[in-house]
Design a protein around this motif. Structure first.
Motif, PDB file in Angstrom:
ATOM      1  N   GLN A 127       1.053  26.748   7.736  1.00  0.00           N
ATOM      2  CA  GLN A 127       2.369  26.300   7.280  1.00  0.00           C
ATOM      3  C   GLN A 127       2.685  24.911   7.829  1.00  0.00           C
ATOM      4  O   GLN A 127       3.241  24.067   7.128  1.00  0.00           O
ATOM      5  N   GLY A 128       2.306  24.676   9.083  1.00  0.00           N
ATOM      6  CA  GLY A 128       2.533  23.366   9.673  1.00  0.00           C
ATOM      7  C   GLY A 128       1.710  22.278   9.021  1.00  0.00           C
ATOM      8  O   GLY A 128       2.124  21.114   8.969  1.00  0.00           O
ATOM      9  N   ALA A 129       0.545  22.642   8.517  1.00  0.00           N
ATOM     10  CA  ALA A 129      -0.374  21.664   7.921  1.00  0.00           C
ATOM     11  C   ALA A 129      -0.033  21.322   6.483  1.00  0.00           C
ATOM     12  O   ALA A 129      -0.490  20.292   5.963  1.00  0.00           O
ATOM     13  N   ASP A 130       0.771  22.145   5.818  1.00  0.00           N
ATOM     14  CA  ASP A 130       0.958  22.023   4.373  1.00  0.00           C
ATOM     15  C   ASP A 130       1.438  20.644   3.932  1.00  0.00           C
ATOM     16  O   ASP A 130       0.887  20.055   2.993  1.00  0.00           O
ATOM     17  N   THR A 131       2.469  20.109   4.581  1.00  0.00           N
ATOM     18  CA  THR A 131       3.019  18.826   4.138  1.00  0.00           C
ATOM     19  C   THR A 131       2.024  17.692   4.348  1.00  0.00           C
ATOM     20  O   THR A 131       1.937  16.772   3.516  1.00  0.00           O
ATOM     21  N   ALA A 132       1.263  17.745   5.427  1.00  0.00           N
ATOM     22  CA  ALA A 132       0.247  16.715   5.667  1.00  0.00           C
ATOM     23  C   ALA A 132      -0.807  16.735   4.569  1.00  0.00           C
ATOM     24  O   ALA A 132      -1.230  15.682   4.069  1.00  0.00           O
ATOM     25  N   ILE A 133      -1.232  17.931   4.183  1.00  0.00           N
ATOM     26  CA  ILE A 133      -2.228  18.061   3.119  1.00  0.00           C
ATOM     27  C   ILE A 133      -1.656  17.550   1.797  1.00  0.00           C
ATOM     28  O   ILE A 133      -2.328  16.840   1.043  1.00  0.00           O
ATOM     29  N   TRP A 134      -0.407  17.898   1.524  1.00  0.00           N
ATOM     30  CA  TRP A 134       0.260  17.434   0.303  1.00  0.00           C
ATOM     31  C   TRP A 134       0.372  15.913   0.273  1.00  0.00           C
ATOM     32  O   TRP A 134       0.089  15.282  -0.748  1.00  0.00           O
ATOM     33  N   LEU A 135       0.774  15.314   1.388  1.00  0.00           N
ATOM     34  CA  LEU A 135       0.869  13.854   1.450  1.00  0.00           C
ATOM     35  C   LEU A 135      -0.491  13.197   1.251  1.00  0.00           C
ATOM     36  O   LEU A 135      -0.586  12.114   0.665  1.00  0.00           O
ATOM     37  N   ALA A 136      -1.527  13.848   1.717  1.00  0.00           N
ATOM     38  CA  ALA A 136      -2.873  13.284   1.613  1.00  0.00           C
ATOM     39  C   ALA A 136      -3.461  13.409   0.217  1.00  0.00           C
ATOM     40  O   ALA A 136      -4.300  12.590  -0.183  1.00  0.00           O
ATOM     41  N   THR A 137      -3.008  14.398  -0.544  1.00  0.00           N
ATOM     42  CA  THR A 137      -3.716  14.718  -1.786  1.00  0.00           C
ATOM     43  C   THR A 137      -2.867  14.672  -3.056  1.00  0.00           C
ATOM     44  O   THR A 137      -3.366  14.304  -4.116  1.00  0.00           O
ATOM     45  N   GLU A 138      -1.601  15.071  -2.988  1.00  0.00           N
ATOM     46  CA  GLU A 138      -0.813  15.266  -4.194  1.00  0.00           C
ATOM     47  C   GLU A 138       0.409  14.372  -4.301  1.00  0.00           C
ATOM     48  O   GLU A 138       0.853  14.057  -5.418  1.00  0.00           O
ATOM     49  N   ALA A 139       0.994  13.984  -3.201  1.00  0.00           N
ATOM     50  CA  ALA A 139       2.223  13.187  -3.228  1.00  0.00           C
ATOM     51  C   ALA A 139       1.975  11.858  -3.932  1.00  0.00           C
ATOM     52  O   ALA A 139       0.863  11.318  -3.901  1.00  0.00           O
ATOM     53  N   SER A 140       3.006  11.324  -4.548  1.00  0.00           N
ATOM     54  CA  SER A 140       2.884  10.029  -5.201  1.00  0.00           C
ATOM     55  C   SER A 140       2.506   8.961  -4.183  1.00  0.00           C
ATOM     56  O   SER A 140       3.068   8.908  -3.082  1.00  0.00           O
ATOM     57  N   HIS A 141       1.574   8.115  -4.575  1.00  0.00           N
ATOM     58  CA  HIS A 141       1.151   7.032  -3.686  1.00  0.00           C
ATOM     59  C   HIS A 141       2.282   6.034  -3.447  1.00  0.00           C
ATOM     60  O   HIS A 141       2.261   5.276  -2.467  1.00  0.00           O
ATOM     61  N   ARG A 142       3.286   6.058  -4.313  1.00  0.00           N
ATOM     62  CA  ARG A 142       4.432   5.157  -4.152  1.00  0.00           C
ATOM     63  C   ARG A 142       5.333   5.577  -3.001  1.00  0.00           C
ATOM     64  O   ARG A 142       6.140   4.788  -2.517  1.00  0.00           O
ATOM     65  N   GLU A 143       5.199   6.836  -2.576  1.00  0.00           N
ATOM     66  CA  GLU A 143       5.998   7.313  -1.444  1.00  0.00           C
ATOM     67  C   GLU A 143       5.392   6.763  -0.153  1.00  0.00           C
ATOM     68  O   GLU A 143       4.271   7.087   0.217  1.00  0.00           O
ATOM     69  N   SER A 144       6.141   5.937   0.538  1.00  0.00           N
ATOM     70  CA  SER A 144       5.620   5.331   1.766  1.00  0.00           C
ATOM     71  C   SER A 144       6.781   4.962   2.676  1.00  0.00           C
ATOM     72  O   SER A 144       7.892   4.679   2.218  1.00  0.00           O
ATOM     73  N   GLY A 145       6.528   5.002   3.973  1.00  0.00           N
ATOM     74  CA  GLY A 145       7.541   4.636   4.951  1.00  0.00           C
ATOM     75  C   GLY A 145       8.600   5.698   5.165  1.00  0.00           C
ATOM     76  O   GLY A 145       9.677   5.414   5.677  1.00  0.00           O
ATOM     77  N   LYS A 146       8.291   6.950   4.800  1.00  0.00           N
ATOM     78  CA  LYS A 146       9.283   8.025   4.892  1.00  0.00           C
ATOM     79  C   LYS A 146       8.864   9.076   5.925  1.00  0.00           C
ATOM     80  O   LYS A 146       7.736   9.122   6.394  1.00  0.00           O
ATOM     81  N   PHE A 147       9.839   9.917   6.255  1.00  0.00           N
ATOM     82  CA  PHE A 147       9.665  11.014   7.200  1.00  0.00           C
ATOM     83  C   PHE A 147       9.850  12.307   6.422  1.00  0.00           C
ATOM     84  O   PHE A 147      10.858  12.467   5.722  1.00  0.00           O
ATOM     85  N   TRP A 148       8.892  13.235   6.533  1.00  0.00           N
ATOM     86  CA  TRP A 148       8.864  14.412   5.661  1.00  0.00           C
ATOM     87  C   TRP A 148       8.843  15.713   6.458  1.00  0.00           C
ATOM     88  O   TRP A 148       8.299  15.778   7.550  1.00  0.00           O
ATOM     89  N   ARG A 149       9.432  16.737   5.861  1.00  0.00           N
ATOM     90  CA  ARG A 149       9.303  18.121   6.342  1.00  0.00           C
ATOM     91  C   ARG A 149       9.339  19.024   5.127  1.00  0.00           C
ATOM     92  O   ARG A 149      10.198  18.869   4.259  1.00  0.00           O
TER      93      ARG A 149
END
Length: 234
Positions: free
Chosen positions: A205-227
């Motif tokens: 569960q802790g790893a999920d957002t990191a994996i999403w940012l690495a693989t699925e999130a829009s590349h335009r998303e940058s400089g943000k803090f996520w949970r």
């Protein structure tokens, strides 16, 4: 040097806890994963347990010589790096102290591991990341590093993660022209050696957002803090 179209990610501290779960998640998405640990034996043991294309490398992010040696190995073997996940970090210097009693030595130790090491590794791997068509940097931060999450009882950890969030913003600004996205994320309170057995979240569960940012999130998303895949306030 290995030339491949398969995406390649490096996870610091990937031998256990959240880092190990991140490596598992990336492997499930057919990424080639480089996991690092301060001990090569620890990295190798974790690599043996993981299923897929895993490369173990020794790396201590607080030691510039170790960083240079790891980078030399990477440049000899690979043509580029697509994802850098800065997961390695420490909490233990805060045991038994607060903001009024912590020593400069303990502050230095945590800052070095949790923030300065991230900046140095990005610097060292920048030309490698520039060769990717979709380069992403993800920094493992904490809600305790948000302005409304600071506590007096975990002084070096809070300050190091607050500084890491600041470094994330600065790196995102500096690397936007190179097409490299940079984000930080909070995994929540996770059952690891650092988080303890009473934590409510699993490493997965802790790893999920990191994996999403690495693989699925829009590349335009940058400089943000996520949970939990949602942007939150610094």
């Amino acid at each position: 040097m290995e030339m491949t179209s398969v995406k390649r990610a490096l996870v610091t501290g990937g031998n256990r806890g959240i880092g190990y779960a991140i490596a598992q998640g990336l492997l499930a998405k057919d990424y080639e994963v480089i996991i690092t640990a301060r001990s090569l034996d620890s990295a190798k043991q974790a690599a043996d347990k993981l299923q897929g294309s895993v490369i173990p490398i020794e790396l201590d992010v607080t030691d510039d010589r170790s960083i240079r040696h790891a980078v030399e190995i990477l440049y000899q073997r690979f043509d580029r790096l697509d994802v850098l996940i800065n997961n390695a970090g420490i909490l233990h210097p805060d045991n038994g102290v607060d903001i009024l009693t912590i020593s400069r030595e303990k502050l230095d130790l945590t800052m070095d591991a949790n923030m300065f090491g991230v900046i140095r590794l990005v610097q060292a791997l920048l030309s490698f990341l520039e060769k990717s068509q979709d380069a992403r940097i993800i920094n493992l931060s904490s809600g305790m590093g948000a302005l409304d999450g600071l506590t007096t009882t975990s002084p070096s950890y809070c300050l190091s993660k607050l500084a890491l969030n600041g470094a994330t913003t600065m790196l995102a600004q500096s690397l936007s022209s190179k097409g490299i996205s940079v984000n930080s994320m909070c995994p929540g309170w996770v059952r690891t050696d650092m988080g303890g057995a009473s934590a409510p979240r699993s490493p997965e569960q802790g790893a999920d957002t990191a994996i999403w940012l690495a693989t699925e999130a829009s590349h335009r998303e940058s400089g943000k803090f996520w949970r939990d895949r949602k942007a939150i306030a610094y």
